[in-house]
Design a protein around this motif. Structure first.
Motif, PDB file in Angstrom:
ATOM      1  N   MET A  76      12.208  -3.359  -9.242  1.00 24.58           N
ATOM      2  CA  MET A  76      13.367  -2.741  -9.877  1.00 24.58           C
ATOM      3  C   MET A  76      14.591  -3.586  -9.572  1.00 24.58           C
ATOM      4  O   MET A  76      14.605  -4.387  -8.638  1.00 24.58           O
ATOM      5  N   ASN A  77      15.630  -3.423 -10.391  1.00 22.34           N
ATOM      6  CA  ASN A  77      16.879  -4.160 -10.206  1.00 22.34           C
ATOM      7  C   ASN A  77      18.007  -3.205  -9.810  1.00 22.34           C
ATOM      8  O   ASN A  77      18.084  -2.089 -10.331  1.00 22.34           O
ATOM      9  N   ALA A 137       0.849  -1.191   0.000  1.00 18.81           N
ATOM     10  CA  ALA A 137       0.000   0.000   0.000  1.00 18.81           C
ATOM     11  C   ALA A 137       0.882   1.238   0.000  1.00 18.81           C
ATOM     12  O   ALA A 137       2.105   1.152  -0.137  1.00 18.81           O
ATOM     13  N   GLY A 138       0.247   2.397   0.139  1.00 14.72           N
ATOM     14  CA  GLY A 138       1.006   3.644   0.188  1.00 14.72           C
ATOM     15  C   GLY A 138       1.619   4.030  -1.138  1.00 14.72           C
ATOM     16  O   GLY A 138       2.735   4.543  -1.201  1.00 14.72           O
ATOM     17  N   GLY A 139       0.900   3.777  -2.232  1.00 10.12           N
ATOM     18  CA  GLY A 139       1.418   4.136  -3.549  1.00 10.12           C
ATOM     19  C   GLY A 139       2.496   3.192  -4.044  1.00 10.12           C
ATOM     20  O   GLY A 139       3.366   3.597  -4.825  1.00 10.12           O
ATOM     21  N   PHE A 140       2.445   1.944  -3.596  1.00 10.42           N
ATOM     22  CA  PHE A 140       3.407   0.926  -4.046  1.00 10.42           C
ATOM     23  C   PHE A 140       3.370   0.811  -5.570  1.00 10.42           C
ATOM     24  O   PHE A 140       2.290   0.839  -6.158  1.00 10.42           O
ATOM     25  N   PRO A 141       4.510   0.639  -6.263  1.00 10.54           N
ATOM     26  CA  PRO A 141       5.858   0.486  -5.723  1.00 10.54           C
ATOM     27  C   PRO A 141       6.696   1.769  -5.670  1.00 10.54           C
ATOM     28  O   PRO A 141       7.828   1.728  -5.212  1.00 10.54           O
ATOM     29  N   ILE A 168       9.656  -0.734   3.124  1.00 11.75           N
ATOM     30  CA  ILE A 168      10.556  -1.162   2.052  1.00 11.75           C
ATOM     31  C   ILE A 168      11.547  -0.028   1.770  1.00 11.75           C
ATOM     32  O   ILE A 168      11.142   1.108   1.491  1.00 11.75           O
ATOM     33  N   LEU A 169      12.820  -0.344   1.803  1.00 10.69           N
ATOM     34  CA  LEU A 169      13.844   0.677   1.588  1.00 10.69           C
ATOM     35  C   LEU A 169      14.227   0.839   0.121  1.00 10.69           C
ATOM     36  O   LEU A 169      14.812   1.851  -0.251  1.00 10.69           O
ATOM     37  N   GLU A 170      13.921  -0.140  -0.704  1.00 12.10           N
ATOM     38  CA  GLU A 170      14.354  -0.187  -2.106  1.00 12.10           C
ATOM     39  C   GLU A 170      15.862   0.019  -2.175  1.00 12.10           C
ATOM     40  O   GLU A 170      16.388   0.996  -2.724  1.00 12.10           O
ATOM     41  N   THR A 171      16.565  -0.935  -1.588  1.00 14.48           N
ATOM     42  CA  THR A 171      18.015  -0.810  -1.418  1.00 14.48           C
ATOM     43  C   THR A 171      18.774  -0.729  -2.737  1.00 14.48           C
ATOM     44  O   THR A 171      19.867  -0.168  -2.788  1.00 14.48           O
ATOM     45  N   ILE A 224       0.868  -4.458   6.487  1.00 21.49           N
ATOM     46  CA  ILE A 224       0.950  -3.496   5.391  1.00 21.49           C
ATOM     47  C   ILE A 224       2.416  -3.272   5.035  1.00 21.49           C
ATOM     48  O   ILE A 224       3.250  -2.993   5.900  1.00 21.49           O
ATOM     49  N   ASP A 225       2.726  -3.388   3.740  1.00 22.94           N
ATOM     50  CA  ASP A 225       4.076  -3.134   3.232  1.00 22.94           C
ATOM     51  C   ASP A 225       4.052  -1.826   2.441  1.00 22.94           C
ATOM     52  O   ASP A 225       3.333  -1.716   1.439  1.00 22.94           O
ATOM     53  N   ILE A 226       4.816  -0.838   2.895  1.00 21.15           N
ATOM     54  CA  ILE A 226       4.894   0.443   2.192  1.00 21.15           C
ATOM     55  C   ILE A 226       6.336   0.706   1.778  1.00 21.15           C
ATOM     56  O   ILE A 226       7.266   0.076   2.275  1.00 21.15           O
ATOM     57  N   VAL A 227       6.506   1.638   0.866  1.00 18.74           N
ATOM     58  CA  VAL A 227       7.843   2.017   0.401  1.00 18.74           C
ATOM     59  C   VAL A 227       8.239   3.350   1.034  1.00 18.74           C
ATOM     60  O   VAL A 227       7.467   4.318   1.016  1.00 18.74           O
ATOM     61  N   LEU A 228       9.431   3.378   1.610  1.00 21.13           N
ATOM     62  CA  LEU A 228       9.963   4.643   2.099  1.00 21.13           C
ATOM     63  C   LEU A 228       9.971   5.645   0.944  1.00 21.13           C
ATOM     64  O   LEU A 228      10.383   5.304  -0.167  1.00 21.13           O
TER      65      LEU A 228
END
Length: 275
Positions: A190-191, A92-96, A156-159, A120-124
């Motif tokens: 994303m990669n 949620a929160g506008g993922f991804p 989710i930090l999207e490292t 709930i999984d959100i992206v920083l």
């Protein structure tokens, strides 16, 4: 010790620990995920029914930890899921991308919980983090955490977009300080997605936060994790840095769609395409 040296040592230990017991533990920590643009109500319900069926077909094995779907599919999972101990997770929160208004993010997350999501999984918000706007990041995480009540929040930090060790560590600490129950590597959109190097940095941050506050925050690698060897390596990273106390679904998850069949095939000794 450098991260590469630490990783080399962990890989050697993971090879030794690639046994049935660890494989079954990894399976029980999976967030079984379907996040496709082509997901439908029918396909998500069928996906959920397979989790129900697993409990009957393999009564002596632990089931997956959760089913993870888009927020508009939570109700479909809720209507079908009838096994105990399997949670419903929603991105949620506008993922991804997290590129929308905070009011929209909060409402989407809360609606997902209202429809039955336990997690709930959100992206920083990377757009803010990459410009060093710590306050925006903290306020978003804290506001969404408050809105979802007792539901668990994974950030989710999207490292793969952060790259540098210090940025990954900073993002980890920021998310935990703002109230994250879990920190998660990647969206899988994303990669690169999850990497052992990022996992090591994040687990050290979790340990640092735990030593400072006494709060245990969970860890979730996600994205591109498809083989048993991958899963065991992440388990070993958690075990060596954080300890056995983290080796359970309450504090460790693996976000995956293909991994479940690989693990089943390896610890049952035959090729299985169940999910």
């Amino acid at each position: 010790m450098t991260i590469q040296a630490e990783l080399a040592a962990l890989k050697a230990k993971a090879d030794i620990d690639n046994i049935s017991e660890m494989q079954q533990l990894a399976f029980s920590c999976i967030d079984l995920t379907t996040l496709n643009a082509t997901d439908t109500v029918s396909s998500v319900k069928a996906f959920t029914q397979r989790v129900n069926d697993f409990a009957n077909d393999y009564p002596n094995l632990s089931n997956v930890a959760a089913i993870c779907v888009y927020p508009n599919m939570v109700r479909s999972v809720k209507e079908v899921l009838n096994v105990e101990g399997v949670n419903i997770a929603a991105v949620a929160g506008g993922f991804p991308s997290s590129m929308t208004f905070i009011d929209v993010k909060v409402k989407e997350a809360k609606m997902a919980v209202d429809y039955g999501a336990d997690e709930i999984d959100i992206v920083l918000p990377l757009w803010a983090f990459l410009e060093s706007n710590k306050l925006v990041c903290q306020e978003e995480v804290a506001t969404i955490k408050e809105a979802i009540g007792d539901a668990h929040l994974k950030v989710i930090l999207e490292t793969g977009a952060l790259v540098e060790t210090d940025k990954i560590h900073h993002a980890s600490m920021l998310a935990m300080e703002a109230g994250a129950d879990f920190i998660k590597t990647s969206t899988g959109k994303m990669n690169p997605a999850a990497t052992p190097e990022a996992a090591i940095v994040m687990c050290h941050a979790i340990k640092e936060f735990w030593m400072k506050t006494g709060k245990q925050v969970g860890f979730k690698p996600a994205g591109g994790i498809a083989t048993t060897n991958d899963a065991i390596l992440y388990l070993k990273i958690v075990k060596e840095i954080l300890g056995d106390e983290w080796l359970n679904p309450k504090l460790f998850r693996i976000g995956a769609s293909r991994l479940a069949n690989s693990l089943l095939s390896d610890f049952l000794g035959e090729e299985i395409k169940y999910f």
